[in-house]
Design a protein around this motif. Structure first.
Motif, PDB file in Angstrom:
ATOM      1  N   ASN A   1     -17.739 -45.257 -21.457  1.00  7.10           N
ATOM      2  CA  ASN A   1     -18.202 -46.562 -21.904  1.00  7.10           C
ATOM      3  C   ASN A   1     -19.552 -46.907 -21.290  1.00  7.10           C
ATOM      4  O   ASN A   1     -20.068 -46.164 -20.469  1.00  7.10           O
ATOM      5  N   GLN A   2     -20.098 -48.028 -21.752  1.00  8.91           N
ATOM      6  CA  GLN A   2     -21.448 -48.459 -21.355  1.00  8.91           C
ATOM      7  C   GLN A   2     -22.491 -47.397 -21.676  1.00  8.91           C
ATOM      8  O   GLN A   2     -23.257 -46.974 -20.803  1.00  8.91           O
ATOM      9  N   VAL A   3     -22.456 -46.942 -22.912  1.00  5.65           N
ATOM     10  CA  VAL A   3     -23.399 -45.912 -23.359  1.00  5.65           C
ATOM     11  C   VAL A   3     -23.933 -46.304 -24.738  1.00  5.65           C
ATOM     12  O   VAL A   3     -23.347 -47.140 -25.418  1.00  5.65           O
ATOM     13  N   ASP A   4     -25.044 -45.720 -25.131  1.00  7.99           N
ATOM     14  CA  ASP A   4     -25.468 -45.923 -26.512  1.00  7.99           C
ATOM     15  C   ASP A   4     -25.950 -44.619 -27.124  1.00  7.99           C
ATOM     16  O   ASP A   4     -26.330 -43.692 -26.407  1.00  7.99           O
ATOM     17  N   GLY A   5     -25.894 -44.559 -28.438  1.00 11.22           N
ATOM     18  CA  GLY A   5     -26.267 -43.331 -29.130  1.00 11.22           C
ATOM     19  C   GLY A   5     -26.239 -43.540 -30.620  1.00 11.22           C
ATOM     20  O   GLY A   5     -26.281 -44.669 -31.112  1.00 11.22           O
ATOM     21  N   ARG A   6     -26.180 -42.423 -31.329  1.00 14.26           N
ATOM     22  CA  ARG A   6     -26.151 -42.501 -32.791  1.00 14.26           C
ATOM     23  C   ARG A   6     -24.706 -42.484 -33.257  1.00 14.26           C
ATOM     24  O   ARG A   6     -23.922 -41.653 -32.806  1.00 14.26           O
ATOM     25  N   LEU A   7     -24.420 -43.378 -34.162  1.00 13.69           N
ATOM     26  CA  LEU A   7     -23.021 -43.573 -34.551  1.00 13.69           C
ATOM     27  C   LEU A   7     -22.587 -42.553 -35.600  1.00 13.69           C
ATOM     28  O   LEU A   7     -23.170 -42.456 -36.676  1.00 13.69           O
ATOM     29  N   CYS A   8     -21.554 -41.815 -35.253  1.00 12.06           N
ATOM     30  CA  CYS A   8     -20.944 -40.850 -36.184  1.00 12.06           C
ATOM     31  C   CYS A   8     -19.455 -41.132 -36.295  1.00 12.06           C
ATOM     32  O   CYS A   8     -18.894 -41.881 -35.499  1.00 12.06           O
ATOM     33  N   ILE A   9     -18.823 -40.522 -37.303  1.00 13.79           N
ATOM     34  CA  ILE A   9     -17.368 -40.619 -37.440  1.00 13.79           C
ATOM     35  C   ILE A   9     -16.857 -39.187 -37.459  1.00 13.79           C
ATOM     36  O   ILE A   9     -17.362 -38.350 -38.216  1.00 13.79           O
TER      37      ILE A   9
ATOM     38  N   ARG B   1     -21.650 -48.837 -26.836  1.00 10.25           N
ATOM     39  CA  ARG B   1     -20.237 -49.088 -26.533  1.00 10.25           C
ATOM     40  C   ARG B   1     -20.218 -49.756 -25.167  1.00 10.25           C
ATOM     41  O   ARG B   1     -20.812 -49.220 -24.220  1.00 10.25           O
ATOM     42  N   ASP B   2     -19.605 -50.906 -25.074  1.00  6.01           N
ATOM     43  CA  ASP B   2     -19.654 -51.652 -23.814  1.00  6.01           C
ATOM     44  C   ASP B   2     -18.571 -51.180 -22.847  1.00  6.01           C
ATOM     45  O   ASP B   2     -17.888 -50.184 -23.103  1.00  6.01           O
ATOM     46  N   GLU B   3     -18.375 -51.935 -21.786  1.00  2.81           N
ATOM     47  CA  GLU B   3     -17.473 -51.486 -20.719  1.00  2.81           C
ATOM     48  C   GLU B   3     -16.011 -51.433 -21.143  1.00  2.81           C
ATOM     49  O   GLU B   3     -15.219 -50.733 -20.541  1.00  2.81           O
ATOM     50  N   VAL B   4     -15.626 -52.180 -22.193  1.00  2.00           N
ATOM     51  CA  VAL B   4     -14.225 -52.095 -22.635  1.00  2.00           C
ATOM     52  C   VAL B   4     -14.078 -51.268 -23.914  1.00  2.00           C
ATOM     53  O   VAL B   4     -12.993 -51.182 -24.486  1.00  2.00           O
ATOM     54  N   GLY B   5     -15.169 -50.669 -24.369  1.00  2.00           N
ATOM     55  CA  GLY B   5     -15.067 -49.819 -25.553  1.00  2.00           C
ATOM     56  C   GLY B   5     -15.421 -50.529 -26.849  1.00  2.00           C
ATOM     57  O   GLY B   5     -15.252 -49.972 -27.938  1.00  2.00           O
ATOM     58  N   TYR B   6     -15.938 -51.749 -26.757  1.00  2.00           N
ATOM     59  CA  TYR B   6     -16.381 -52.462 -27.957  1.00  2.00           C
ATOM     60  C   TYR B   6     -17.704 -51.882 -28.445  1.00  2.00           C
ATOM     61  O   TYR B   6     -18.581 -51.589 -27.635  1.00  2.00           O
ATOM     62  N   TYR B   7     -17.835 -51.813 -29.772  1.00  2.00           N
ATOM     63  CA  TYR B   7     -19.081 -51.315 -30.364  1.00  2.00           C
ATOM     64  C   TYR B   7     -19.978 -52.473 -30.778  1.00  2.00           C
ATOM     65  O   TYR B   7     -19.506 -53.479 -31.311  1.00  2.00           O
ATOM     66  N   ARG B   8     -21.257 -52.246 -30.559  1.00  2.00           N
ATOM     67  CA  ARG B   8     -22.262 -53.155 -31.111  1.00  2.00           C
ATOM     68  C   ARG B   8     -23.231 -52.296 -31.906  1.00  2.00           C
ATOM     69  O   ARG B   8     -23.776 -51.309 -31.382  1.00  2.00           O
ATOM     70  N   ILE B   9     -23.433 -52.645 -33.162  1.00  2.00           N
ATOM     71  CA  ILE B   9     -24.335 -51.864 -34.002  1.00  2.00           C
ATOM     72  C   ILE B   9     -25.748 -52.368 -33.716  1.00  2.00           C
ATOM     73  O   ILE B   9     -26.017 -53.567 -33.825  1.00  2.00           O
ATOM     74  N   THR B  10     -26.648 -51.466 -33.367  1.00  2.00           N
ATOM     75  CA  THR B  10     -27.988 -51.911 -32.996  1.00  2.00           C
ATOM     76  C   THR B  10     -28.977 -51.808 -34.158  1.00  2.00           C
ATOM     77  O   THR B  10     -30.061 -52.362 -34.079  1.00  2.00           O
ATOM     78  N   GLY B  11     -28.615 -51.115 -35.219  1.00  2.00           N
ATOM     79  CA  GLY B  11     -29.507 -51.049 -36.381  1.00  2.00           C
ATOM     80  C   GLY B  11     -29.742 -49.620 -36.822  1.00  2.00           C
ATOM     81  O   GLY B  11     -29.264 -48.671 -36.212  1.00  2.00           O
TER      82      GLY B  11
END
Ligand code: WT7
Length: 635
Positions: free
Chosen positions: A445-453, A491-501
């Motif tokens: 958690n507390q990471v950012d990157g490119r969103l894939c499924i 992805r924040d500290e509890v695993g929530y996603y925020r879409i940055t664009g």
């Protein structure tokens, strides 16, 4: 409908874990409940992301309209299925019951058949938000014709491109449309577009404005008389699970629009499941999504998802500011709306206006508020929460795409604690991954990157119409064995996603997905233009607005820049539509390019955003000297 009655976060995690541990069992159980299958599947899922090939419910047979209409007749025949709220508040709203919808869809389906449309044929629907739009969509599905709805704000050229790409035999349109105080002559747009479309044999024309319009002999037919003499019974065509249900075009970062193909069974199961759970729809609720059916939001969450649940879904013809900025809330009060789903751009526009427009109305029926289409900023989120939801309605910030068919990341209302600007947690069955630039998954958690499924879900698009290779290249080649969304996320500290664009060359303007390349291509057709580059810049209502850098041809003569700006926007309006017009146009002598000839958009974006303090590494530029020149002349 499968409803887990997820009431606590712990329950969500239980369901989620189950869905990941054994996805096939999970999706089999959901498909078993409440849907009408003409034949059961023999295999829940087969997939290979390298091809890519994805098959859900293989062997199953069904008709989606039987699930959206017929199956409700016994228990909900008199219940309102579609509640039509016209553009003009003084015009009576129309309640279409499930029984009436059944009859009207069948009549329309019979008309399509009489006019030579058969299973597998493509039908283009270019209609305003009137009941005929939803009904024609369902009529196509009833007989297995593949609908391709084109948003009625698109220009004649954009319409023609889409008609030709999928070889549509028929166009369904109207004599005109109402949009706030304006009347739009839709039919002439169709006539102009069809000059380039030899594949179209028939045009069915619905009456809305009653304008006098030319009808082309042998091609154009008034819809109503045909409907009046059509039978109200039409046996549903039995479809295979993976037969295409519809094509819907979305912009790509390059080339022509992509016709995303959605199939019958998986799309039905997933939109029904997500509608029920994301909105916590209960039997007598009134649900309202303000989107246009011309976008995926309307397909999945005005038509198919709600109707598959036997819901009452509002179909709104109007705009948020007509007759005034109180219209949305007037409609909420009038129809006692329980779930309300709109876009951040609308919320920002409404938030700019006087609060009196909100406070005049009783909004106490509201239970769930949704947003979709672009990241919602903190300010808009709080305005929505305080003034519309009165801090009592959970806000579901739903992240998804035309390609995903249904909601992918969203809170479950009353279970998932919301967090402003966060889409929060993946829906059961959805397995997101964040990837780094080297193709490695970023865990923790507390990471950012490119969103894939990383695992298939039932409503994913199966291909791009006529171009499977482009489908693979666009979505499955950036990361091995992953579907790449084109978005960045954290992805924040509890695993929530925020879409940055977006991380590609797609720009979301007022919630509309626009590719830079098609806009540049149309500008470059202007005789005075040599080259152009489009970037997005932050805009307080639209989210992003478009900034164009344009190089003019060296002709020796000077041109009036004001006129040129108008002409450039005219060309864009003709080729794409007014939604793609540029807010700012800067004429420049050069564009920053890499040695391989690629425009360095990162720099142009920073200049457009007036953020030039740190332009990053410009050493790889072929022509670093143009940068200062562009900065000095920035608008
Ligand atoms: C793109 C897809 C899904 C229906 C409407 C748009 C952006 C969508 C959110 C959200 C942040 C969002 C993404 C996505 N987007 N919803 N809740 N938060 N961004 O469909 O036209 O296919 O656009 O819209 O960038 O990739 P679409």
């Amino acid at each position: 409908m499968s409803n887990y009655h997820i009431k606590h976060l712990e329950e969500y995690y239980q369901v989620y874990r189950k869905s990941v541990r054994n996805p096939e069992n999970f999706w089999e159980e959901i498909a078993e409940e409440h849907f009408v299958w003409r034949k059961r599947w023999n295999n829940v899922l087969r997939w290979d992301f390298t091809k890519p090939e994805v098959t859900w419910y293989e062997g199953a047979q069904l008709n989606i309209t039987e699930n959206c209409i017929d199956r409700h007749l016994r228990t909900r025949g008199d219940k309102t299925a579609i509640l039509f709220e016209p553009n003009d508040p003084n015009e009576q709203a129309e309640h279409i019951s499930y029984q009436q919808l059944y009859e009207r869809v069948n009549q329309f389906a019979n008309v399509l058949k009489e006019q030579g449309i058969a299973k597998g044929d493509r039908v283009c629907i270019y209609l305003p938000m009137i009941p005929e739009l939803a009904i024609s969509v369902l009529a196509c599905a009833r007989i297995g014709a593949i609908h391709s709805v084109v948003f009625a704000g698109f220009s004649s050229t954009a319409l023609a491109t889409r008609i030709n790409d999928s070889d549509c035999k028929m166009v369904i349109t109207a004599d005109g449309s109402f949009r706030g105080p304006k009347t739009i002559d839709l039919k002439s747009i169709v006539d102009e577009g069809l000059e380039e479309c030899p594949c179209v044999e028939t045009v069915l024309v619905a009456k809305r404005t009653h304008a006098t319009i030319p009808m082309k002999e042998g091609r154009d037919k008034w819809l109503q008389p045909l409907l009046d003499s059509a039978d109200t019974q039409c046996e549903p065509e039995i479809m295979n699970a993976e037969d295409p249900l519809f094509i819907l075009y979305t912009s790509g970062s390059t080339g022509k629009p992509k016709g995303m193909v959605h199939t019958n069974a998986g799309y039905m199961v997933y939109t029904a499941f997500t509608f029920k759970n994301a909105f916590q729809y209960r039997e007598d609720d009134v649900y309202w999504c303000t989107a246009d059916i011309g976008w995926i939001t309307g397909h999945s969450y005005i038509v198919y998802g709600p109707l598959a649940n036997g819901a009452t879904t509002i179909l709104f013809e109007g705009v948020p500011n007509y007759p005034d900025w109180g219209r949305f809330w007037e409609v909420v009060e009038k129809h006692k709306v329980n779930q309300f789903y709109t876009a951040p751009t609308a919320i920002r526009a409404l938030a700019k206006e006087n609060l009196d427009f909100v406070e005049k109305y009783n909004l106490s029926s509201l239970k769930v508020l949704g947003t979709v289409g672009e990241p919602i900023n903190d300010e808009a989120w709080h305005w929505y929460d305080s003034n519309i939801g009165k801090k009592k309605c959970p806000i579901i910030d739903t992240w998804w795409q035309t390609e995903t068919g249904g909601i992918m990341i969203s809170p479950i209302p009353y279970a998932t604690p919301t967090k402003p600007t966060y889409a929060t947690l993946p829906f059961p069955g959805i397995q997101p991954a964040l990837m780094d630039e080297n193709g490695q998954e970023i865990k923790g958690n507390q990471v950012d990157g490119r969103l894939c499924i990383k695992f298939p879900w039932p409503s994913m698009a199966r291909t791009i119409w006529g171009n499977h290779e482009r489908y693979r290249d666009t979505y499955f080649s950036a990361y091995k064995n992953m579907y790449f969304t084109g978005d960045g996320a954290l992805r924040d500290e509890v695993g929530y996603y925020r879409i940055t664009g977006r991380v590609d060359d797609v720009i979301i303007v007022s919630g509309h997905n626009l590719g830079t390349a098609p806009i540049e291509d149309s500008i470059n057709e202007h005789p005075a233009v040599a080259e152009s580059a489009i970037v997005g810049f932050p805009h307080d209502i639209k989210g992003n607005a478009l900034y164009g850098y344009v190089i003019l041809k060296e002709t020796g003569e000077s041109r009036d820049h004001t006129n040129l700006r108008i002409e450039i926007n005219q060309i864009i309006t003709e080729h794409i539509g007014p939604i793609a017009k540029l807010d700012k146009i800067q004429f420049t002598r050069g564009l920053p390019k890499t040695r391989s000839g690629k425009i360095m958009r990162r720099i142009l974006r920073k200049i457009a955003a007036k953020d030039t303090s740190n332009l990053g590494d410009t050493s790889t530029l072929l022509n670093p000297e143009v940068v200062q020149d562009i900065i000095d002349n920035a608008l």
